[in-house]
Design an enzyme around this catalytic site. Structure first.
Site, PDB file in Angstrom:
ATOM      1  N   ASP A  17       0.858  -1.189   0.000  1.00  0.00           N
ATOM      2  CA  ASP A  17       0.000   0.000   0.000  1.00  0.00           C
ATOM      3  C   ASP A  17       0.895   1.240   0.000  1.00  0.00           C
ATOM      4  O   ASP A  17       2.121   1.116   0.005  1.00  0.00           O
ATOM      5  CB  ASP A  17      -0.965  -0.014   1.199  1.00  0.00           C
ATOM      6  CG  ASP A  17      -2.318   0.580   0.824  1.00  0.00           C
ATOM      7  OD1 ASP A  17      -2.335   1.727   0.344  1.00  0.00           O
ATOM      8  OD2 ASP A  17      -3.350  -0.099   0.975  1.00  0.00           O
ATOM      9  N   HIS A  38      -2.992   3.090  -4.633  1.00  0.00           N
ATOM     10  CA  HIS A  38      -2.341   2.602  -3.394  1.00  0.00           C
ATOM     11  C   HIS A  38      -0.920   2.099  -3.670  1.00  0.00           C
ATOM     12  O   HIS A  38      -0.510   1.073  -3.142  1.00  0.00           O
ATOM     13  CB  HIS A  38      -3.192   1.478  -2.764  1.00  0.00           C
ATOM     14  CG  HIS A  38      -4.459   1.997  -2.132  1.00  0.00           C
ATOM     15  ND1 HIS A  38      -4.493   2.538  -0.868  1.00  0.00           N
ATOM     16  CD2 HIS A  38      -5.730   2.060  -2.604  1.00  0.00           C
ATOM     17  CE1 HIS A  38      -5.740   2.913  -0.580  1.00  0.00           C
ATOM     18  NE2 HIS A  38      -6.514   2.635  -1.617  1.00  0.00           N
ATOM     19  N   GLU A  96     -10.096   2.748  -4.850  1.00  0.00           N
ATOM     20  CA  GLU A  96      -9.656   4.105  -4.550  1.00  0.00           C
ATOM     21  C   GLU A  96      -8.475   4.545  -5.420  1.00  0.00           C
ATOM     22  O   GLU A  96      -7.414   4.878  -4.905  1.00  0.00           O
ATOM     23  CB  GLU A  96      -9.276   4.188  -3.063  1.00  0.00           C
ATOM     24  CG  GLU A  96     -10.454   3.857  -2.153  1.00  0.00           C
ATOM     25  CD  GLU A  96     -10.085   3.807  -0.678  1.00  0.00           C
ATOM     26  OE1 GLU A  96     -10.905   4.249   0.147  1.00  0.00           O
ATOM     27  OE2 GLU A  96      -8.992   3.320  -0.325  1.00  0.00           O
TER      28      GLU A  96
HETATM   29  C1  ACM Z   1     -10.999  -0.546   0.971  1.00  0.00           C
HETATM   30  O1  ACM Z   1     -11.428  -0.542   2.130  1.00  0.00           O
HETATM   31  N1  ACM Z   1     -10.408   0.539   0.474  1.00  0.00           N
HETATM   32  C2  ACM Z   1     -11.118  -1.697   0.120  1.00  0.00           C
END
Ligand code: ACM
Ligand code: ZN
Length: 564
Positions: A195, A268, A332
């Site tokens: 991440d 991410h 995201e």
């Molecule tokens: C998430 O909680 N961004 C998958």
């Protein structure tokens, strides 16, 4: 007649009382208790020829632990023994199913395959006194009630997730997490390994990922939403070597658990960009992210090198993790860099992507990334799982969708013919507060998710009729932005994991929150002996059947979360 009826009522009442005294979680499919007890302490053990490999090891592990805690090593018998513990193959059962019978003849555990034996053994452990888990000889009643159990799970996919990026968990801590998953009959460990805040997997072809991407210069103290941000000024990092990850895969496999690794892309990815800035649209420089928010810097799909990178990483991931599924994230992913990047825009033109049907051309570029990675993994015999954002625009057949932004993603995916795993945040995000008394709770990301609300989740709610078979199962997630120690991690996990296990294992008609609560004190004694940290409940309510504490309606919870 009246007398006979009264006898039946009395017998049923007795059975009910006794049933509540067995405290099994998740509650098996069919349980019948009978009068009487069987003493295991000097019972000989018979294991049928043909029970080999992992199943044999699991049974040996159980009998060795029983010998250790009871102080009595059982004799081995070469034939099924009356008054013994008998482990038998029954090919008529499905792989996760088991039959357990305890009566005056002794104990019989029957299964057709490894997982069935494992789950029968876990049920046996819960029927025994919690002193079973002691490290040395202890005095306890080493007896089992006379009982008949027939059991198999509702869902094939029973998952628990762990974020090892925001905070790093040692191999021993990960194993302890896996141990408790097995106790509640879970079978998928979703390991979030990369991440913005840290890259945690050794990739030999790209050594800077761990040399550079596994360290952040400091960690946020307090809430991301505080008036002024405060950092601890201490470098933080860690990563798993490939050998360590293989060790976890083997450890989990011996517990019937498949490890599903996640390489979250194309968003991410700041930790990877810090190591290889040429993979970002701006070229950097970047810094391993120290905020708990979402970064606008993501991989540049206009650059062919990005795909060489992804494929190189996935080659090694597939070598380490034999799982059929590889999780490729997809959540995201802001599109601001792609909108301004000449390479991304050139790729969009080359692919003739357009804004249409409410889907932007940049979103369609993410569809292209997903589909290309899906094809690459398919060439290696693997399938993808992605967070529900992968549904936006187009998605190729064979992808599995993990529904996290509520249940809508899973409802849409299953209606469109995709398999789905339900992990909606309003019910299954275990990083949320579990009590309303926040002043007495460690800082959490927000939210309010008490045990009862987790328990109440029904994965088929809202589905289009006929799409139920696409729901592979259920998973809870544990993100660790605000969780830095193993004790805190376990505190957030337990006992909510127990509620998750009943959603995953039990048919809806077997669920009963009152019965579940009344089983918690026995479960807590087991957790105490094993040294797990857990949340004991709001104002001590948990464990008292019939206790009430307010629970928000889904609508109230939604608006509350939005206000955070
Ligand atoms: C998430 O909680 N961004 C998958
Ligand atoms: Zn770009």
């Amino acid at each position: 007649m009246a007398f006979a009826a009264a006898l039946i009522v009395a017998a049923c009442a007795q059975k009910e009382t006794a049933l509540s005294s067995v405290s099994l979680i998740p509650m098996p499919d069919e349980v019948e208790l009978h009068e009487g007890f069987f003493n295991l302490k000097s019972a000989p053990v018979f294991i049928q020829e043909g029970i080999a490999g992992d199943a044999r090891c699991a049974i040996d592990g159980f009998t060795s632990q029983l010998a250790l805690s009871s102080g009595k090593t059982p004799k081995v018998s070469d034939a099924p023994a009356k008054g013994g513990m008998n482990f038998l193959l029954n090919d008529g059962l499905s792989p996760e199913e088991y039959l357990l019978k305890v009566d005056a003849e002794g104990l019989r555990l029957e299964a057709s395959a490894f997982n069935g034996f494992l789950y029968g053994l876990e049920t046996l452990k819960q029927l025994l006194p919690p002193e079973f888990y002691s490290a040395g000889k202890v005095s306890a009643r080493w007896t089992l009630p006379f009982i008949d159990i027939k059991d198999s799970p509702r869902f094939a996919y029973r998952g628990m997730h762990l974020d090892s990026s925001r905070h790093f968990w040692s191999i021993d801590e990960v194993k302890r997490y896996i141990d408790i998953m097995l106790s509640y009959k879970l079978n998928r460990f979703h390991w979030h390994l990369t991440d913005d805040q840290g890259w945690r997997v050794e990739i030999k072809r790209f050594p800077r990922l761990t040399e550079v991407g596994s360290m952040r210069k400091e960690t946020l103290e307090g809430s991301l939403y505080a008036d002024s941000l405060r950092f601890d000024g201490t470098p933080y990092g860690g990563f798993y070597t490939q050998d360590e990850m293989r060790e976890v895969v083997a450890y989990a496999a011996a517990r019937g658990i498949t490890v599903i690794p996640e390489i979250d892309l194309p968003g991410h990815m700041v930790a990877a960009l810090t190591a290889y800035p040429e993979l970002g649209c701006t070229g950097g420089p970047y810094e391993v992210w120290t905020l708990w928010g979402i970064s606008e810097d993501v991989l540049c799909p206009g650059n062919e090198k990005t795909f060489e990178f992804i494929e190189g990483v996935l080659d090694e991931i597939c070598d380490i993790f034999p799982s059929e599924y590889i999780h490729i994230g997809g959540d995201e992913c802001p599109k601001v860099r792609w909108a301004a990047c000449p390479k991304c825009q050139a790729r969009i033109r080359e692919l003739k992507l357009r804004d249409s049907g409410g889907v932007s051309k940049e979103q369609r570029l993410q569809n292209y990334v997903t589909s290309r990675v899906q094809d690459y993994l398919a060439s290696k015999g693997r399938k993808i799982i992605g967070w529900d954002e992968i549904l936006e625009g187009e998605l190729s057949e064979g992808a599995t969708v993990m529904s996290w932004r509520g249940t809508e993603g899973g409802i849409e995916a299953s209606a469109r013919g995709f398999d789905a795993i339900m992990t909606p945040y309003p019910f299954l995000y275990l990083d949320y507060y579990q009590s309303r008394e926040r002043d007495h709770e460690p800082l959490a990301i927000g939210g309010y998710l008490p045990l009862e609300r987790v328990y109440s989740y029904e994965p088929f709610d809202g589905l289009t009729e006929g799409s139920e078979s696409h729901i592979l199962g259920v998973q809870a997630n544990l993100w660790t932005e605000y969780i830095a120690t193993p004790e805190h991690l376990e505190y957030m996990l337990l006992p909510r994991l127990l509620a998750v296990s009943e959603i995953q294992w039990c048919k809806p008609e077997r669920k009963d929150y009152g019965r579940f609560l009344s089983s918690l004190p026995a479960q807590f004694r087991m957790l105490d002996i094993r040294g797990y940290t857990y949340h004991k409940g709001e104002a001590g309510f948990i464990g008292l059947p019939g206790a009430e504490y307010p629970v928000r309606t889904p609508e109230e919870l939604e608006s509350y979360l939005q206000g955070l």
